[in-house]
Design a protein around this motif. Structure first.
Motif, PDB file in Angstrom:
ATOM      1  N   MET A   1       0.855  -1.170   0.000  1.00 15.22           N
ATOM      2  CA  MET A   1       0.000   0.000   0.000  1.00 15.22           C
ATOM      3  C   MET A   1       0.901   1.233   0.000  1.00 15.22           C
ATOM      4  O   MET A   1       1.856   1.320   0.752  1.00 15.22           O
ATOM      5  N   SER A   2       0.596   2.171  -0.839  1.00 18.16           N
ATOM      6  CA  SER A   2       1.426   3.362  -0.924  1.00 18.16           C
ATOM      7  C   SER A   2       1.112   4.306   0.230  1.00 18.16           C
ATOM      8  O   SER A   2       0.064   4.226   0.869  1.00 18.16           O
ATOM      9  N   ALA A   3       2.017   5.228   0.498  1.00 19.28           N
ATOM     10  CA  ALA A   3       1.839   6.200   1.580  1.00 19.28           C
ATOM     11  C   ALA A   3       0.671   7.122   1.278  1.00 19.28           C
ATOM     12  O   ALA A   3      -0.072   7.539   2.173  1.00 19.28           O
ATOM     13  N   GLU A   4       0.472   7.414   0.008  1.00 17.59           N
ATOM     14  CA  GLU A   4      -0.625   8.292  -0.380  1.00 17.59           C
ATOM     15  C   GLU A   4      -1.976   7.617  -0.115  1.00 17.59           C
ATOM     16  O   GLU A   4      -2.916   8.251   0.358  1.00 17.59           O
ATOM     17  N   HIS A   5      -2.071   6.346  -0.393  1.00 13.82           N
ATOM     18  CA  HIS A   5      -3.311   5.600  -0.172  1.00 13.82           C
ATOM     19  C   HIS A   5      -3.602   5.480   1.330  1.00 13.82           C
ATOM     20  O   HIS A   5      -4.753   5.625   1.755  1.00 13.82           O
ATOM     21  N   ALA A   6      -2.566   5.238   2.122  1.00 13.31           N
ATOM     22  CA  ALA A   6      -2.747   5.108   3.575  1.00 13.31           C
ATOM     23  C   ALA A   6      -3.191   6.438   4.181  1.00 13.31           C
ATOM     24  O   ALA A   6      -4.047   6.470   5.078  1.00 13.31           O
ATOM     25  N   THR A   7      -2.658   7.535   3.709  1.00 13.83           N
ATOM     26  CA  THR A   7      -3.037   8.849   4.212  1.00 13.83           C
ATOM     27  C   THR A   7      -4.492   9.148   3.871  1.00 13.83           C
ATOM     28  O   THR A   7      -5.243   9.671   4.689  1.00 13.83           O
ATOM     29  N   GLY A   8      -4.895   8.826   2.658  1.00 15.15           N
ATOM     30  CA  GLY A   8      -6.273   9.042   2.248  1.00 15.15           C
ATOM     31  C   GLY A   8      -7.244   8.199   3.055  1.00 15.15           C
ATOM     32  O   GLY A   8      -8.325   8.663   3.440  1.00 15.15           O
ATOM     33  N   THR A   9      -6.873   6.966   3.344  1.00  9.28           N
ATOM     34  CA  THR A   9      -7.729   6.075   4.135  1.00  9.28           C
ATOM     35  C   THR A   9      -7.867   6.596   5.561  1.00  9.28           C
ATOM     36  O   THR A   9      -8.971   6.607   6.115  1.00  9.28           O
ATOM     37  N   ARG A  10      -6.754   7.020   6.148  1.00  7.58           N
ATOM     38  CA  ARG A  10      -6.811   7.561   7.510  1.00  7.58           C
ATOM     39  C   ARG A  10      -7.695   8.803   7.564  1.00  7.58           C
ATOM     40  O   ARG A  10      -8.457   9.017   8.505  1.00  7.58           O
ATOM     41  N   ARG A  11      -7.585   9.648   6.535  1.00  5.93           N
ATOM     42  CA  ARG A  11      -8.397  10.866   6.486  1.00  5.93           C
ATOM     43  C   ARG A  11      -9.886  10.528   6.411  1.00  5.93           C
ATOM     44  O   ARG A  11     -10.710  11.123   7.114  1.00  5.93           O
ATOM     45  N   ILE A  12     -10.237   9.564   5.588  1.00  7.34           N
ATOM     46  CA  ILE A  12     -11.642   9.161   5.455  1.00  7.34           C
ATOM     47  C   ILE A  12     -12.161   8.570   6.762  1.00  7.34           C
ATOM     48  O   ILE A  12     -13.272   8.895   7.215  1.00  7.34           O
ATOM     49  N   VAL A  13     -11.367   7.719   7.393  1.00 12.44           N
ATOM     50  CA  VAL A  13     -11.778   7.116   8.668  1.00 12.44           C
ATOM     51  C   VAL A  13     -11.931   8.188   9.737  1.00 12.44           C
ATOM     52  O   VAL A  13     -12.896   8.178  10.520  1.00 12.44           O
ATOM     53  N   ARG A  14     -11.025   9.143   9.779  1.00 12.69           N
ATOM     54  CA  ARG A  14     -11.091  10.217  10.764  1.00 12.69           C
ATOM     55  C   ARG A  14     -12.342  11.074  10.553  1.00 12.69           C
ATOM     56  O   ARG A  14     -13.051  11.412  11.493  1.00 12.69           O
ATOM     57  N   GLN A  15     -12.658  11.421   9.304  1.00 10.01           N
ATOM     58  CA  GLN A  15     -13.847  12.211   9.018  1.00 10.01           C
ATOM     59  C   GLN A  15     -15.126  11.436   9.351  1.00 10.01           C
ATOM     60  O   GLN A  15     -16.092  11.998   9.861  1.00 10.01           O
ATOM     61  N   PHE A  16     -15.135  10.146   9.062  1.00 10.91           N
ATOM     62  CA  PHE A  16     -16.299   9.332   9.386  1.00 10.91           C
ATOM     63  C   PHE A  16     -16.499   9.252  10.899  1.00 10.91           C
ATOM     64  O   PHE A  16     -17.625   9.364  11.392  1.00 10.91           O
ATOM     65  N   ALA A  17     -15.424   9.078  11.646  1.00 15.98           N
ATOM     66  CA  ALA A  17     -15.525   9.018  13.103  1.00 15.98           C
ATOM     67  C   ALA A  17     -16.015  10.345  13.677  1.00 15.98           C
ATOM     68  O   ALA A  17     -16.846  10.371  14.602  1.00 15.98           O
ATOM     69  N   LEU A  18     -15.547  11.447  13.121  1.00 11.63           N
ATOM     70  CA  LEU A  18     -15.988  12.759  13.580  1.00 11.63           C
ATOM     71  C   LEU A  18     -17.475  12.972  13.284  1.00 11.63           C
ATOM     72  O   LEU A  18     -18.226  13.451  14.132  1.00 11.63           O
ATOM     73  N   ALA A  19     -17.904  12.575  12.087  1.00 11.42           N
ATOM     74  CA  ALA A  19     -19.316  12.714  11.725  1.00 11.42           C
ATOM     75  C   ALA A  19     -20.192  11.823  12.608  1.00 11.42           C
ATOM     76  O   ALA A  19     -21.272  12.232  13.050  1.00 11.42           O
ATOM     77  N   ALA A  20     -19.744  10.607  12.880  1.00  7.40           N
ATOM     78  CA  ALA A  20     -20.505   9.697  13.737  1.00  7.40           C
ATOM     79  C   ALA A  20     -20.594  10.247  15.158  1.00  7.40           C
ATOM     80  O   ALA A  20     -21.664  10.189  15.791  1.00  7.40           O
ATOM     81  N   ALA A  21     -19.515  10.808  15.680  1.00 11.88           N
ATOM     82  CA  ALA A  21     -19.535  11.377  17.026  1.00 11.88           C
ATOM     83  C   ALA A  21     -20.482  12.571  17.098  1.00 11.88           C
ATOM     84  O   ALA A  21     -21.232  12.724  18.074  1.00 11.88           O
ATOM     85  N   ALA A  22     -20.478  13.408  16.059  1.00 14.67           N
ATOM     86  CA  ALA A  22     -21.382  14.561  16.046  1.00 14.67           C
ATOM     87  C   ALA A  22     -22.835  14.113  15.986  1.00 14.67           C
ATOM     88  O   ALA A  22     -23.697  14.644  16.703  1.00 14.67           O
ATOM     89  N   CYS A  23     -23.139  13.123  15.168  1.00 13.75           N
ATOM     90  CA  CYS A  23     -24.514  12.617  15.076  1.00 13.75           C
ATOM     91  C   CYS A  23     -24.961  11.987  16.391  1.00 13.75           C
ATOM     92  O   CYS A  23     -26.100  12.178  16.819  1.00 13.75           O
ATOM     93  N   LEU A  24     -24.087  11.234  17.016  1.00 12.92           N
ATOM     94  CA  LEU A  24     -24.440  10.617  18.298  1.00 12.92           C
ATOM     95  C   LEU A  24     -24.655  11.670  19.377  1.00 12.92           C
ATOM     96  O   LEU A  24     -25.534  11.527  20.236  1.00 12.92           O
ATOM     97  N   ALA A  25     -23.861  12.736  19.351  1.00  8.68           N
ATOM     98  CA  ALA A  25     -24.030  13.802  20.339  1.00  8.68           C
ATOM     99  C   ALA A  25     -25.369  14.500  20.159  1.00  8.68           C
ATOM    100  O   ALA A  25     -26.090  14.772  21.120  1.00  8.68           O
ATOM    101  N   VAL A  26     -25.740  14.776  18.922  1.00  5.07           N
ATOM    102  CA  VAL A  26     -27.026  15.426  18.653  1.00  5.07           C
ATOM    103  C   VAL A  26     -28.175  14.503  19.026  1.00  5.07           C
ATOM    104  O   VAL A  26     -29.149  14.915  19.664  1.00  5.07           O
ATOM    105  N   ALA A  27     -28.074  13.235  18.648  1.00  2.53           N
ATOM    106  CA  ALA A  27     -29.139  12.282  18.972  1.00  2.53           C
ATOM    107  C   ALA A  27     -29.239  12.071  20.474  1.00  2.53           C
ATOM    108  O   ALA A  27     -30.340  11.974  21.028  1.00  2.53           O
ATOM    109  N   GLY A  28     -28.118  12.027  21.162  1.00  2.00           N
ATOM    110  CA  GLY A  28     -28.141  11.876  22.618  1.00  2.00           C
ATOM    111  C   GLY A  28     -28.750  13.075  23.307  1.00  2.00           C
ATOM    112  O   GLY A  28     -29.523  12.950  24.257  1.00  2.00           O
TER     113      GLY A  28
END
Length: 83
Positions: A1-28
């Motif tokens: 796996m290239s460094a560019e692909h790993a960076t992109g994957t980490r960015r997507i996972v980080r954004q998804f986790a942030l969006a999920a945390a925000a949705c859970l906070a609003v729903a809670g």
């Protein structure tokens, strides 16, 4: 796996986790705001009369409060008619 692909994957996972945390906070917050709790337990209001074998206190009669010198209850002067 290239460094560019790993960076992109980490960015997507980080954004998804942030969006999920925000949705859970609003729903809670919405769930806490609408859920019944011990503070908002049903309150039983008894009108004048009896409840549970005891006599309720009579309704107090309202009394006017003093103006305390601010003259809120002073009668305003009559308007001057324009001739």
């Amino acid at each position: 796996m290239s460094a560019e692909h790993a960076t992109g994957t980490r960015r997507i996972v980080r954004q998804f986790a942030l969006a999920a945390a925000a949705c859970l906070a609003v729903a809670g917050g919405a769930a806490l705001a609408t859920a019944p709790s011990a503070v908002s337990a049903p309150q039983y209001v008894v009108a004048d009369g009896t409840a549970g074998g005891t006599t309720a206190a009579p309704t107090p009669t309202p009394t006017p409060s003093p103006s305390n010198g601010n003259e809120w209850d002073k009668i305003p002067p009559a308007p001057i008619s324009a001739n």
